[in-house]
Enzyme design. Structure first.
Site, PDB file in Angstrom:
ATOM      1  N   CYS A  16      39.093  41.808   0.327  1.00 16.77           N
ATOM      2  CA  CYS A  16      40.306  41.390  -0.386  1.00 16.77           C
ATOM      3  C   CYS A  16      41.024  42.602  -0.991  1.00 16.77           C
ATOM      4  O   CYS A  16      41.581  43.398  -0.259  1.00 16.77           O
ATOM      5  CB  CYS A  16      39.967  40.314  -1.427  1.00 16.77           C
ATOM      6  SG  CYS A  16      41.434  39.475  -2.053  1.00 16.77           S
TER       7      CYS A  16
ATOM      8  N   HIS B 276      37.585  36.252   1.865  1.00 17.33           N
ATOM      9  CA  HIS B 276      36.362  36.421   1.085  1.00 17.33           C
ATOM     10  C   HIS B 276      35.165  35.900   1.875  1.00 17.33           C
ATOM     11  O   HIS B 276      34.920  34.689   1.876  1.00 17.33           O
ATOM     12  CB  HIS B 276      36.470  35.650  -0.236  1.00 17.33           C
ATOM     13  CG  HIS B 276      37.407  36.270  -1.210  1.00 17.33           C
ATOM     14  ND1 HIS B 276      37.013  37.215  -2.117  1.00 17.33           N
ATOM     15  CD2 HIS B 276      38.732  36.105  -1.394  1.00 17.33           C
ATOM     16  CE1 HIS B 276      38.044  37.602  -2.831  1.00 17.33           C
ATOM     17  NE2 HIS B 276      39.113  36.941  -2.417  1.00 17.33           N
TER      18      HIS B 276
ATOM     19  N   GLU C 164      32.139  36.047   1.119  1.00 18.54           N
ATOM     20  CA  GLU C 164      31.164  35.465   0.182  1.00 18.54           C
ATOM     21  C   GLU C 164      31.536  34.054  -0.247  1.00 18.54           C
ATOM     22  O   GLU C 164      30.749  33.371  -0.885  1.00 18.54           O
ATOM     23  CB  GLU C 164      31.004  36.388  -1.038  1.00 18.54           C
ATOM     24  CG  GLU C 164      32.105  36.342  -2.085  1.00 18.54           C
ATOM     25  CD  GLU C 164      33.384  37.104  -1.726  1.00 18.54           C
ATOM     26  OE1 GLU C 164      33.521  37.538  -0.570  1.00 18.54           O
ATOM     27  OE2 GLU C 164      34.246  37.269  -2.617  1.00 18.54           O
TER      28      GLU C 164
END
Lengths: 212, 257
Positions: free
Chosen positions: A80, A188, A190
């Site tokens: 990001c 993202h 994650e």
């Protein structure tokens, strides 16, 4: 194998560490200590927010030099803001100099979405990513798989050859870029469930060569 | 356009436990937020929202632990709302693993809180929750007013203008709940969502009133919502997330499979 997650006070970094641990990383450290970052075998550079704040935080934490050092020679993953900060400059706040690892500009989404009121800014949610290369970090991830994005600015790379993945929001934009030992995602991983975790798993296994 | 419309199940939390129960098949503990979040993640929920209804401030620590536990096992975006009063509250929730924090009553009391929190942590993690009720206007030009305290207390503030003001202050997303529709199962207030969507420019989550899958479709197509939030239709097993997505896809809405 130690993985350093660079902490400069921008965003929810623990999620990144937890996700890396979830896919098998045993030694993950979230740190702003240049010595620890410099000693790690892999480095993750996450972040959220604005390039201006990111750059001033990197200066404040004296992280510019160590990032330049580790980005030169070991597997490096930007996420990001950690992707946007790698570019030459950002158009936000009438122009901000960024780290300049890749040639290109960070632009506001309005440049892509135009006046379409249905395309809200920030782009928030799950968008498809078309893989432009057979990079090892895409291993086992389907073409066109969705990842979670949240951002108001996007990367316009000068050299199209560094674009590893592309998405659409008003027009095409770089969802992932990379060259050599460096890979960076606008989304993202994650927060992108299975495909995101797979990308992180691929990063743990990656030798830092662009093609296996 | 490649961005998918999101489906967000909302869980009410009291003392770190899910209240009102969630009826999944073979769930061991109907109040365990980690297990329920894991189930929703596996079922294809695009995000999960936790709404803390804990009355006492002392129990806030329990919420922090709950968010930590969920965030260690569920890797989709998590939003936490309810009782967020200060920049310090926002920071605690983000540090615990929340990706977004929803601010409601505190934004009314102190609109600067939204600006401060957005400047500090970025707009992407600041959601402003707007509870609105029809108040006057005409059928062609309805008006809505912002309410607080679960729809009991009027503020005199115009909901559409307020939503626009909050987006300008740095809210990255708006969670708009129709207090007229909440609990009615007759569908979202799509006129309200459409009015806010046209003015605010940031993503909008529609909430309040879902009774069937057509309501989710209407929320996106008529209300111009970017995400639809629902509780009871999912929790009590009436519909699965997969059924909801299949229904929306059949109506031509892009969803994450």
């Amino acid at each position: 194998m130690r993985i350093a997650v660079i902490d400069y006070g921008m965003g929810n970094l623990r999620s990144v560490a937890r996700a890396l641990e979830h896919v098998g990383a045993r030694d993950v450290i979230v740190t702003d200590d240049p010595a620890i970052i410099g000693g790690a075998e892999r480095v993750v550079f996450p972040g959220q927010g604005a390039v201006r704040d990111c750059m001033s935080a990197l200066h404040r934490h004296e992280l510019i030099d160590v990032i330049a050092r580790v980005i030169a020679d070991r597997p490096f993953l930007g996420i990001c803001m950690g992707m946007q900060a790698l570019m030459t400059r950002s158009e936000e706040n009438e122009g901000i100099e960024a780290l300049g690892h890749f040639a290109g500009t960070v632009r506001h989404f309005r440049a892509l979405t135009g006046a379409d009121p249905r395309l809200k800014i920030p782009q928030m949610g799950w968008n498809r990513v078309q893989q432009c290369t057979a990079h090892p970090l895409w291993s086992g991830i389907a073409q066109g798989e969705r990842f979670y994005f949240v951002h108001s600015y996007y990367v316009a790379a000068d050299d199209p050859a560094i674009v590893q993945g592309e998405s659409e929001y008003g027009g095409p934009f770089a969802a992932a870029i990379g060259a050599g030992n460096v890979f960076a995602t606008q989304f993202h991983p994650e927060k992108s469930q299975r495909p995101g975790l797979r990308l992180l798993e691929n990063f743990l296994a990656w030798d830092g060569e662009p093609c296996s | 356009m490649g961005l998918a419309s999101r489906i967000i199940p909302c869980l009410d939390i009291d003392g770190g436990r899910v209240v009102k129960g969630v009826k999944f098949v073979e769930i061991r503990d109907a109040g365990d937020p980690v297990e329920i979040a894991r189930r929703y993640d596996r079922a294809g929920a695009d995000e999960i929202t936790f709404l803390d209804i804990t009355a006492s401030h002392e129990e806030r620590d329990t919420l922090v632990h709950m968010v930590e536990a969920v965030a260690s096992e569920v890797f989709i975006p998590l939003t936490v709302g309810g009782g967020i009063r200060s920049v310090a509250d926002v920071r605690r929730m983000l540090n615990a693993g929340a990706d977004k924090v929803a601010i409601n009553t505190a934004a009314i009391r102190d609109p600067e809180l939204v600006r401060e929190a957005a400047e500090r942590f970025g707009s992407q993690c600041i959601v402003v929750a707007v509870d609105a009720k029809r108040s006057g206007g005409t059928d062609t030009e309805p008006r809505w007013e912002v309410f607080t305290h679960g729809g009991r207390r009027p503020t005199g503030i115009d909901a559409v203008a307020w939503a626009e003001q909050m987006a300008a202050a740095g809210a990255g997303e708006l969670l708009v709940t129709s207090m007229d529709r909440d609990g009615t199962r007759i569908g979202f207030d799509n006129a309200l969502n459409r009015a806010i969507s046209a003015r605010a420019g940031v993503p909008l989550i529609a909430s309040g009133g879902v009774g069937n899958l057509q309501h989710l479709v209407d929320g996106v197509l008529e209300g111009h919502a970017d995400a639809v939030l629902a509780a009871s239709i999912f929790h009590f097993g009436e519909y699965s997330i997969a059924e909801a997505k299949a229904y929306m896809a059949a109506a031509g809405i892009e969803v994450r499979e």
